[in-house]
Design a protein around this motif. Structure first.
Motif, PDB file in Angstrom:
ATOM      1  N   ARG A   1       0.691  -1.310   0.015  1.00 32.61           N
ATOM      2  CA  ARG A   1      -0.114   0.169  -0.101  1.00 32.61           C
ATOM      3  C   ARG A   1       0.870   1.259   0.009  1.00 32.61           C
ATOM      4  NH1 ARG A   1      -3.885  -2.898   4.079  1.00 32.61           N
ATOM      5  NH2 ARG A   1      -5.570  -3.441   2.724  1.00 32.61           N
TER       6      ARG A   1
ATOM      7  N   GLN B   1       2.444   1.732  -3.346  1.00 33.24           N
ATOM      8  CA  GLN B   1       1.467   2.117  -4.501  1.00 33.24           C
ATOM      9  C   GLN B   1       1.040   3.591  -4.234  1.00 33.24           C
ATOM     10  OE1 GLN B   1      -1.531  -1.087  -4.238  1.00 33.24           O
ATOM     11  NE2 GLN B   1      -0.720  -2.002  -6.198  1.00 33.24           N
TER      12      GLN B   1
ATOM     13  N   GLU C   1      -6.714  -9.104  -0.750  1.00 30.49           N
ATOM     14  CA  GLU C   1      -6.243  -7.793  -0.981  1.00 30.49           C
ATOM     15  C   GLU C   1      -5.119  -7.534  -1.786  1.00 30.49           C
ATOM     16  OE1 GLU C   1      -6.809  -3.684  -1.538  1.00 30.49           O
ATOM     17  OE2 GLU C   1      -8.437  -5.298  -1.296  1.00 30.49           O
TER      18      GLU C   1
ATOM     19  N   ARG D   1      -3.498  -6.474  -5.904  1.00 29.82           N
ATOM     20  CA  ARG D   1      -2.641  -5.273  -6.020  1.00 29.82           C
ATOM     21  C   ARG D   1      -1.431  -5.776  -6.584  1.00 29.82           C
ATOM     22  NH1 ARG D   1      -3.309  -0.656  -2.587  1.00 29.82           N
ATOM     23  NH2 ARG D   1      -5.380  -0.756  -1.486  1.00 29.82           N
TER      24      ARG D   1
END
Length: 211
Positions: A106, A109, A137, A141
């Protein structure tokens, strides 16, 4: 590629293809570099970044060397490799403690919103992927590149994640080096330099690591 502490390096293009190789690297060895080079070639990546863990979530025992020492050895290995496509990201070491891959992804990204991320991992880790934090998840990604172990049957993905996983095999990354075997040989007073970048072997000796 230099990575000042706390700063994500700028990519040469917004939509770069970026490989990420996580682990404790206790210590980093030539096998890790072989994986990175194979991924660059087989996946047509623009970069591969090593992501050392301060403390791996699924590893029972603590690392033999400190996080800062392992990070220093990685930086030495990458500098010696001399490939501008290779780099080290220190975000998990800076955070300390157990950091989860999904949180690292995360953060990357957010820094590189258009980049295409590939997580590089061994077959043993791949079979445990459904035990990672937020595996569905994570699978949405990133794409996974899996290194099978020589002489063993090809790895299959965890059944619970088959519908969301994007993955492929890395064929050209086999190397006999093993961090655990390097530590064992070091403790036994045996030579281990053939499995290590020269700068890493020198630093281990100077710092008296893994005795």
């Amino acid at each position: 590629m230099a990575n000042p502490a706390g700063v994500f390096p700028a990519l040469s293009k917004p939509d770069a293809r970026v490989g990420l190789l996580g682990g404790t690297f206790d210590p980093v060895h030539l096998g890790h570099l072989a994986i990175a080079r194979a991924a660059l070639a087989e996946l047509a990546l623009d970069y591969v970044f090593f992501v050392p863990a301060a403390q791996a979530p699924l590893r029972g025992a603590a690392a033999a060397a400190s996080a800062n020492d392992r990070l220093e050895l990685l930086n030495l290995a990458v500098a010696e490799a001399g490939d501008p496509r290779l780099g080290v990201l220190d975000l998990e070491v800076r955070a300390g403690g157990v950091q989860y891959t999904i949180d690292t992804v995360r953060a990357l990204q957010a820094a590189w919103p258009q980049a295409r991320l590939y997580w590089l991992l061994g077959a043993d880790q791949f079979t445990q992927l459904d035990h990672w934090r937020e595996p569905e998840e994570l699978a949405r990604r990133v794409e996974f590149a899996v290194l099978d172990r020589p002489g063993l049957p090809p790895t299959a993905p965890p059944p619970a994640l088959v519908s969301v996983l994007k993955w492929q095999r890395l064929a050209g990354a086999t190397h006999p080096a093993s961090s655990s075997e390097i530590r064992r040989r070091r403790q036994a007073g045996e030579l281990m330099d053939l499995w290590l970048p020269r700068a890493v072997a020198t630093a281990i000796e100077e710092k008296k690591l893994y005795r």
